[in-house]
Every structure is written in C-alpha cells, then in structure tokens.
Design a protein around this motif. Structure first.
Motif, mmCIF file in Angstrom:
data_model
loop_
_atom_site.group_PDB
_atom_site.id
_atom_site.type_symbol
_atom_site.label_atom_id
_atom_site.label_comp_id
_atom_site.label_asym_id
_atom_site.label_seq_id
_atom_site.Cartn_x
_atom_site.Cartn_y
_atom_site.Cartn_z
ATOM 1 N N LEU A 282 12.184 7.433 2.579
ATOM 2 C CA LEU A 282 11.198 7.008 1.584
ATOM 3 C C LEU A 282 10.271 8.164 1.237
ATOM 4 O O LEU A 282 9.578 8.705 2.097
ATOM 5 N N GLU A 283 10.230 8.520 -0.049
ATOM 6 C CA GLU A 283 9.457 9.685 -0.493
ATOM 7 C C GLU A 283 8.504 9.382 -1.637
ATOM 8 O O GLU A 283 7.596 10.164 -1.887
ATOM 9 N N GLY A 284 8.731 8.290 -2.387
ATOM 10 C CA GLY A 284 7.917 8.010 -3.559
ATOM 11 C C GLY A 284 7.028 6.806 -3.341
ATOM 12 O O GLY A 284 7.412 5.854 -2.662
ATOM 13 N N LEU A 285 5.822 6.833 -3.966
ATOM 14 C CA LEU A 285 4.837 5.782 -3.753
ATOM 15 C C LEU A 285 4.182 5.403 -5.072
ATOM 16 O O LEU A 285 3.646 6.258 -5.784
ATOM 17 N N GLY A 286 4.213 4.093 -5.383
ATOM 18 C CA GLY A 286 3.495 3.560 -6.535
ATOM 19 C C GLY A 286 2.484 2.528 -6.070
ATOM 20 O O GLY A 286 2.741 1.789 -5.117
ATOM 21 N N VAL A 287 1.341 2.461 -6.737
ATOM 22 C CA VAL A 287 0.256 1.557 -6.355
ATOM 23 C C VAL A 287 -0.189 0.751 -7.567
ATOM 24 O O VAL A 287 -0.434 1.319 -8.632
ATOM 25 N N VAL A 288 -0.289 -0.576 -7.388
ATOM 26 C CA VAL A 288 -0.744 -1.466 -8.463
ATOM 27 C C VAL A 288 -1.777 -2.423 -7.886
ATOM 28 O O VAL A 288 -1.526 -3.088 -6.881
ATOM 29 N N ALA A 289 -2.945 -2.510 -8.526
ATOM 30 C CA ALA A 289 -3.978 -3.447 -8.086
ATOM 31 C C ALA A 289 -3.565 -4.866 -8.438
ATOM 32 O O ALA A 289 -3.085 -5.140 -9.544
ATOM 33 N N GLY A 290 -3.742 -5.799 -7.487
ATOM 34 C CA GLY A 290 -3.396 -7.189 -7.689
ATOM 35 C C GLY A 290 -4.635 -8.051 -7.811
ATOM 36 O O GLY A 290 -5.769 -7.538 -7.865
ATOM 37 N N PRO A 291 -4.477 -9.370 -7.834
ATOM 38 C CA PRO A 291 -5.631 -10.270 -7.913
ATOM 39 C C PRO A 291 -6.500 -10.166 -6.675
ATOM 40 O O PRO A 291 -6.013 -9.898 -5.572
ATOM 41 N N GLY A 292 -7.806 -10.390 -6.875
ATOM 42 C CA GLY A 292 -8.721 -10.257 -5.754
ATOM 43 C C GLY A 292 -8.766 -8.811 -5.281
ATOM 44 O O GLY A 292 -8.844 -7.882 -6.074
ATOM 45 N N ARG A 293 -8.660 -8.600 -4.005
ATOM 46 C CA ARG A 293 -8.661 -7.248 -3.441
ATOM 47 C C ARG A 293 -7.260 -6.809 -3.026
ATOM 48 O O ARG A 293 -7.096 -5.759 -2.408
ATOM 49 N N ARG A 294 -6.253 -7.600 -3.359
ATOM 50 C CA ARG A 294 -4.895 -7.287 -2.938
ATOM 51 C C ARG A 294 -4.354 -6.084 -3.707
ATOM 52 O O ARG A 294 -4.655 -5.896 -4.887
ATOM 53 N N VAL A 295 -3.557 -5.286 -3.041
ATOM 54 C CA VAL A 295 -2.932 -4.117 -3.640
ATOM 55 C C VAL A 295 -1.443 -4.167 -3.340
ATOM 56 O O VAL A 295 -1.038 -4.488 -2.216
ATOM 57 N N ARG A 296 -0.626 -3.854 -4.347
ATOM 58 C CA ARG A 296 0.821 -3.785 -4.123
ATOM 59 C C ARG A 296 1.261 -2.329 -4.062
ATOM 60 O O ARG A 296 0.875 -1.505 -4.891
ATOM 61 N N PHE A 297 2.106 -2.054 -3.066
ATOM 62 C CA PHE A 297 2.701 -0.731 -2.911
ATOM 63 C C PHE A 297 4.202 -0.820 -3.176
ATOM 64 O O PHE A 297 4.875 -1.721 -2.662
ATOM 65 N N TYR A 298 4.711 0.112 -3.953
ATOM 66 C CA TYR A 298 6.151 0.252 -4.170
ATOM 67 C C TYR A 298 6.596 1.578 -3.550
ATOM 68 O O TYR A 298 5.968 2.619 -3.778
ATOM 69 N N LEU A 299 7.669 1.540 -2.781
ATOM 70 C CA LEU A 299 8.202 2.733 -2.125
ATOM 71 C C LEU A 299 9.645 2.942 -2.563
ATOM 72 O O LEU A 299 10.426 1.980 -2.625
ATOM 73 N N VAL A 300 10.018 4.182 -2.859
ATOM 74 C CA VAL A 300 11.390 4.500 -3.243
ATOM 75 C C VAL A 300 11.912 5.609 -2.345
ATOM 76 O O VAL A 300 11.161 6.471 -1.891
ATOM 77 N N SER A 301 13.228 5.566 -2.071
ATOM 78 C CA SER A 301 13.824 6.539 -1.153
ATOM 79 C C SER A 301 14.701 7.552 -1.888
ATOM 80 O O SER A 301 15.334 7.242 -2.897
ATOM 81 N N ASP A 302 14.702 8.741 -1.359
ATOM 82 C CA ASP A 302 15.566 9.835 -1.821
ATOM 83 C C ASP A 302 16.805 9.849 -0.937
ATOM 84 O O ASP A 302 16.739 10.166 0.248
ATOM 85 N N ASP A 303 17.957 9.505 -1.513
ATOM 86 C CA ASP A 303 19.195 9.433 -0.728
ATOM 87 C C ASP A 303 19.937 10.756 -0.647
ATOM 88 O O ASP A 303 21.045 10.826 -0.108
#
Length: 327
Positions: A282-303
């Motif tokens: 896993l090398e890539g990271l995306g961040v998206v603010a969610g409702p309230g104080r929740r945060v979503r993280f997306y991770l992608v891997s370099d194969d």
C-alpha cells in the motif's frame, strides 16, 4: 544451504520497494477503460470482521482491467467528496475515474475510468525515456486544477498545467536523496496558500513545506519505525495530517501503518495493517471528510506490475476503504 537460498529468494520476490522492470514490448494506452473490482474482506479468515480500534472497514476491491496492461504500479491516490479519484502510476500512467458506493456507503466499484501517459516538456511520453525518467511516485492537484507529480531516480517535481500545456519544474527540497528512497509523499496544503504543497521523504520521514512562488523549507519529521518508509500523506480536516508508513520483512511481509497527527506532530491515532489482514504494498492515500467528525481513508497498492527481477510475484492492486471516528 538450499533452505537458506530458498528463503532469500522468497524474500526477494515479495520485496516491494524496487521498481518493476520494463515490459519487453510496447503496451496499449486507451483513453477509457473498464475496471473490475472483486470484493476483498478486511480479514480473509473472518470476513465479518470490520473494526480495528477506532477504524471501521468500509469495503475493499482487487481491481483489474481486461482493456489495458497498464493498470498496475499505482503509487499515489487522491479522492474528492463527489467520488472523483486520481491515481498516479510509477511508470508515469495516470488513472482517473469515480468510486462507486453501495447503499451503506461502502466501496463497491469503480466507474468512468480514463487513463493516459504523462509527457515530458519535449512532448515525448516519459515511459519511452526509460526507468530513470518515468519513476513517478506522488501526485497532488492544486486548487486551480494544476497538478504536481514527484519523481524518484531522476529526482524532480513537475507541474502539469490544467490547460494541457507543457510541464515545468516546480520547487523541491534542496537535499541529496538516496536513490529510489526519495520524494514518495506529496500533498497540497491549501490552508497555507493556493500554491502550497508538502513533500515527504521516504527514507528519513522529513516533511518539507513548499510553494510554487518560493523555495522548500523543512517543516517537520515523521518518526519511522525500523525499516519503515514514508510513502504517502494527506491533509485532514482541522489541520491534522495523515501519513502512510510502509515496511517489509521476510517474517511479517508487508506492514503498513496509517498514522494521524495534530498540526504540531502529536500522534492522535494509528492503525496497523499486516497479515492475517488483507494487505499488500500500500503506497497511495486519499482522504475524504465524512458526516460529523468522521473521516474516510482510501488506500491503494502498488503491485510492481507483478514482477520482481524478472520473476512473477503474487502482488495485487488493492483499493481499500476505512472510516475513522476520532477517539
């Protein structure tokens, strides 16, 4: 001796840091591709498990495509609230599209995907210039739509204007980097200014604050565990930062830590992804603010294009989602 040699060979095959070798023949680039996403659980032995401390698994995919041989080597990721994403391949491929969520808001697929190759200032594709020139690692999109891409081996940061005009060099840290252990992490810093961005160094964990209108200055340092490297980072709501740290050992395989800090560097929370959980390089990271104080993280891997030193590996291109609620 045979056992020792076998163990060393297995470790070499699974190692994640080296760049994949060039394919032996030209490969097609297409403006639009269909991406398939096979669901993957957080823990294969217990598919119902979804919690890791303050983190909740929000779905994951093993992504592939039958329309291109280039959907590999994804080294960085950016995601926006409307689902738009941008992924940077380490052989200078760019993948764009939208993430699909199910009725529960979990990651379910990828749609509207397009792919193109980065070019140099002379108009030639970087891929055609060889490994030293095309080794892209980080990507960031400035508020005006211009994009920044950081490169290793030939260490540099190129700015790609939104209007499609030729790229130009952008400010970068004036330090000497270790080969293939350099500017892996790249993120915009809009709170500082519309042309501000930060650069993270894989080997040292040093983070530099940069602007297109000025030079780069050392802004801090991320503490690294033995053998770990800083491979991605992203600004979070409230001035916090998220960092992705990656290491590999023959005993544990890939170990990835997602660390959240306050603006002063104080660690707020951290989660570790390692076997028996679903994990890869896993090398890539995306961040998206969610409702309230929740945060979503997306991770992608370099194969690494499924190859190491000319031999096949079992690496996959994974796209994983986690929701974080502050403790």
């Amino acid at each position: 001796m045979r056992a020792a040699v076998g163990a060393l060979l297995l470790a070499a095959l699974a190692a994640c840091a080296p760049i994949a070798e060039l394919p032996s023949a030209p490969v097609p680039y297409g403006p639009a591709i269909a991406i398939r996403g096979a669901p993957v659980p957080m823990e294969p032995a217990d598919p119902t498990r979804e919690r890791l401390g303050n983190f909740t698994y929000a779905g994951g995919l093993h992504i592939t495509s039958d329309q291109t041989s280039r959907l590999h080597g994804l080294s960085d990721l950016k995601v926006w609230p409307d689902g738009r994403f941008l992924a940077q391949g380490d052989q200078s491929d760019v993948v764009e599209g939208r993430l699909v969520l199910d009725v529960r808001g979990r990651l379910a697929g990828v749609t509207d995907a397009h792919m193109h190759a980065l070019k140099d200032a002379d108009g030639l594709e970087l891929y055609a210039k060889g490994q030293k020139e095309f080794d892209a690692e980080g990507v960031a999109e400035l508020p005006n739509g211009d994009r920044l891409v950081s490169f290793e081996q030939h260490d540099r940061i190129l700015l790609y204007p939104r209007d499609g005009s030729i790229p130009r060099q952008a400010a970068m840290p004036t330090v000497r980097f270790k080969n293939n252990d350099a500017m892996e992490a790249l993120a915009t810093d809009p709170a500082t200014g519309p042309d501000a961005y930060r650069v993270g160094v894989e080997e040292t964990g040093e983070v530099y604050a940069c602007r297109l209108s000025a030079s780069c200055v050392l802004a801090g340092k991320v503490a690294l565990d033995s053998g770990a490297g800083l491979v991605a980072m992203e600004r979070m709501p409230g001035g916090r930062w998220a960092y992705l740290l990656r290491s590999y050992s023959a005993v544990r395989g890939n170990v990835v830590r997602l660390r959240i800090t306050d603006s002063d560097g104080t660690v707020v929370d951290e989660v570790e992804l390692a076997k028996p959980l679903t994990v890869d390089n896993l090398e890539g990271l995306g961040v998206v603010a969610g409702p309230g104080r929740r945060v979503r993280f997306y991770l992608v891997s370099d194969d690494n294009f499924g190859m190491y030193n000319g031999l096949p590996t079992d690496q996959r291109t994974l796209l994983l989602a986690f929701d974080w609620s502050p403790p």
